[in-house]
Each structure stands twice: as structure tokens, then as C-alpha cells.
Enzyme design. Structure first.
Site, PDB file in Angstrom:
ATOM      1  N   GLU A  64      49.776  35.406  46.191  1.00  0.00           N
ATOM      2  CA  GLU A  64      48.445  34.851  46.415  1.00  0.00           C
ATOM      3  C   GLU A  64      48.288  34.445  47.870  1.00  0.00           C
ATOM      4  O   GLU A  64      49.261  34.398  48.639  1.00  0.00           O
ATOM      5  CB  GLU A  64      48.213  33.670  45.456  1.00  0.00           C
ATOM      6  CG  GLU A  64      48.202  34.148  44.007  1.00  0.00           C
ATOM      7  CD  GLU A  64      47.855  33.066  42.993  1.00  0.00           C
ATOM      8  OE1 GLU A  64      47.792  31.872  43.362  1.00  0.00           O
ATOM      9  OE2 GLU A  64      47.657  33.435  41.816  1.00  0.00           O
ATOM     10  N   CYS A  73      48.244  41.530  42.999  1.00  0.00           N
ATOM     11  CA  CYS A  73      48.909  41.421  41.701  1.00  0.00           C
ATOM     12  C   CYS A  73      50.351  41.933  41.781  1.00  0.00           C
ATOM     13  O   CYS A  73      50.690  42.769  42.616  1.00  0.00           O
ATOM     14  CB  CYS A  73      48.173  42.258  40.666  1.00  0.00           C
ATOM     15  SG  CYS A  73      46.558  41.642  40.196  1.00  0.00           S
ATOM     16  N   GLU A  75      51.943  43.953  39.663  1.00  0.00           N
ATOM     17  CA  GLU A  75      52.112  45.377  39.331  1.00  0.00           C
ATOM     18  C   GLU A  75      51.870  46.242  40.562  1.00  0.00           C
ATOM     19  O   GLU A  75      52.578  47.213  40.812  1.00  0.00           O
ATOM     20  CB  GLU A  75      51.118  45.779  38.222  1.00  0.00           C
ATOM     21  CG  GLU A  75      51.334  45.066  36.899  1.00  0.00           C
ATOM     22  CD  GLU A  75      50.621  43.716  36.794  1.00  0.00           C
ATOM     23  OE1 GLU A  75      50.355  43.067  37.833  1.00  0.00           O
ATOM     24  OE2 GLU A  75      50.335  43.300  35.661  1.00  0.00           O
ATOM     25  N   CYS A 112      45.735  43.927  34.749  1.00  0.00           N
ATOM     26  CA  CYS A 112      44.281  43.887  34.948  1.00  0.00           C
ATOM     27  C   CYS A 112      43.757  45.298  35.205  1.00  0.00           C
ATOM     28  O   CYS A 112      44.535  46.242  35.441  1.00  0.00           O
ATOM     29  CB  CYS A 112      43.929  42.957  36.106  1.00  0.00           C
ATOM     30  SG  CYS A 112      44.330  43.646  37.731  1.00  0.00           S
TER      31      CYS A 112
HETATM   32  N1  THU Z   1      47.729  38.891  38.236  1.00  0.00           N
HETATM   33  C1  THU Z   1      48.714  39.832  38.318  1.00  0.00           C
HETATM   34  O1  THU Z   1      49.681  39.689  39.082  1.00  0.00           O
HETATM   35  N2  THU Z   1      48.590  40.927  37.554  1.00  0.00           N
HETATM   36  C2  THU Z   1      47.559  41.187  36.719  1.00  0.00           C
HETATM   37  O2  THU Z   1      47.474  42.269  36.160  1.00  0.00           O
HETATM   38  C3  THU Z   1      46.572  40.151  36.456  1.00  0.00           C
HETATM   39  C4  THU Z   1      46.590  38.999  37.360  1.00  0.00           C
HETATM   40  C5  THU Z   1      47.812  37.720  39.093  1.00  0.00           C
HETATM   41  C6  THU Z   1      46.754  37.667  40.162  1.00  0.00           C
HETATM   42  C7  THU Z   1      46.685  36.191  40.444  1.00  0.00           C
HETATM   43  O3  THU Z   1      47.683  35.878  41.390  1.00  0.00           O
HETATM   44  C8  THU Z   1      47.053  35.546  39.115  1.00  0.00           C
HETATM   45  O4  THU Z   1      47.670  36.549  38.334  1.00  0.00           O
HETATM   46  C9  THU Z   1      45.860  34.976  38.353  1.00  0.00           C
HETATM   47  O5  THU Z   1      44.867  35.927  38.212  1.00  0.00           O
END
Ligand code: THU
Length: 160
Positions: A64, A73, A75, A112
Site C-alpha cells: 500500500e 495487490c 497477486e 479482485c
Molecule cells: N488486495 C489484494 O492484495 N488482492 C486482492 O485481490 C484484493 C485486495 C489488497 C489491496 C489493498 O492493499 C487491500 O487488499 C485492501 O483492499
């Protein structure tokens, strides 16, 4: 008018013990990666580990940023690194472990939409399915035999 129905097939496993050793190992890598996530804003930690055809396991986690949209993210962190380092290897499978630091996350957390799209790029390129195993920090594990299975109505290079 014609109505179309799209099916998505998910296998559910109650525990990692039901899965082969190599999958348990891959998920272990995802759990370890999750604990190193940089997620001070959402407090939602995600770890992803993928296995390549050369036997390498590449993992990543969510990164983040104070400028929120600049984060990435787990993945995509993992798959972008894997393909940048090993552009000629096939991605066999990915394991995802995800959970909040505030509360228990015991349901499987799927990638996501943006990550599905990013993963699909490589599934299309390599022309073999990327298996996906995803879970919370505990509890059941969901399995999809491919990315395509969880990304109906794909936008891909065939339309360009
Ligand atoms: N996040 C992921 O790392 N992968 C996903 O597929 C969904 C969301 C992370 C992004 C953000 O840092 C946190 O989860 C909350 O959305």
C-alpha cells in the site's frame, strides 16, 4: 431475446490436509508472504505464491501507499515479478492467503477483478490454465481450475 447463463466451477476443501503436499507448501508460502505485507491503511494483508514450470516459487504481498491508488495487490506484485524474471516459464498455479488484522478471516478471499484481468493476460499468453487456490487466514480453501473460470466475459487481445 436470448438469455445466456455463465457457470463458474469452484472446488471447496475443508482443510489443507485434503490437498496434496505441493499445494500445502505453496499455500504456506502465501501465508508467509501475507505476514510481510505492507498494508498500514487497510490492515488487510494478502499473500500470493505462484509455482512456475521450472519449480521456482515466487511470492508477493500487497504494497500500500499513502497515495492510495499507487499501491498494488499481492497477486499482481507476484505475477509481475515472476513474468519479468522468467518470461519463458509457465505459471502452473497460484495460492492466495488473505485476512484482516482486526477480525478473523475464515472464508476464502478471491482475487479482485483487476488481478483476475492481470492473471488472465498470462493464462492467455501461455495457453495453459493457471490453477488458483485461495483462502482466508484459516478455514476452507477454494480451488478454481483456471483464471478464465472466474473471469467470464473477458476482455483480451483478440478484440484489439
Ligand atoms: N488486495 C489484494 O492484495 N488482492 C486482492 O485481490 C484484493 C485486495 C489488497 C489491496 C489493498 O492493499 C487491500 O487488499 C485492501 O483492499
Amino acid at each position: 431475446m436470448k438469455k445466456l447463463k455463465i457457470e463458474c466451477h469452484i472446488n471447496a476443501f475443508e482443510s489443507l490436509d485434503e490437498l496434496p503436499k505441493n499445494i500445502q507448501e505453496l499455500m504456506h508460502n502465501a501465508h508467509v508472504a501475507r505476514l510481510k505485507a505492507h498494508a498500514p491503511y487497510s490492515n488487510f494483508l494478502v499473500g500470493a505464491a505462484l509455482e512456475l514450470s521450472n519449480g521456482e516459487i515466487i511470492s508477493g504481498n500487497n504494497q500500500e501507499n499513502a497515495a492510495y491508488p499507487s499501491g498494488l495487490c499481492a497477486e499482481r506484485t507476484a505475477v509481475f515479478y515472476a513474468h519479468s524474471k522468467y518470461p519463458n516459464e509457465t505459471i502452473l498455479r497460484m495460492a492466495i492467503s488473505a485476512g484482516s488484522t482486526y477480525k478473523k478471516t475464515s472464508t476464502p478471499i478471491p482475487p479482485c477483478g483487476g488481478c483476475r484481468q492481470a492473471l488472465m493476460e498470462y493464462e492467455t499468453l501461455q495457453d495453459t490454465p493457471i490453477e488458483l487456490y485461495f483462502m482466508g487466514t484459516e478455514g476452507p480453501i477454494a480451488h478454481s481450475a483456471s483464471i478464465e473460470n472466474i473471469l467470464p466475459l473477458i476482455f483480451d487481445k483478440s478484440v484489439l
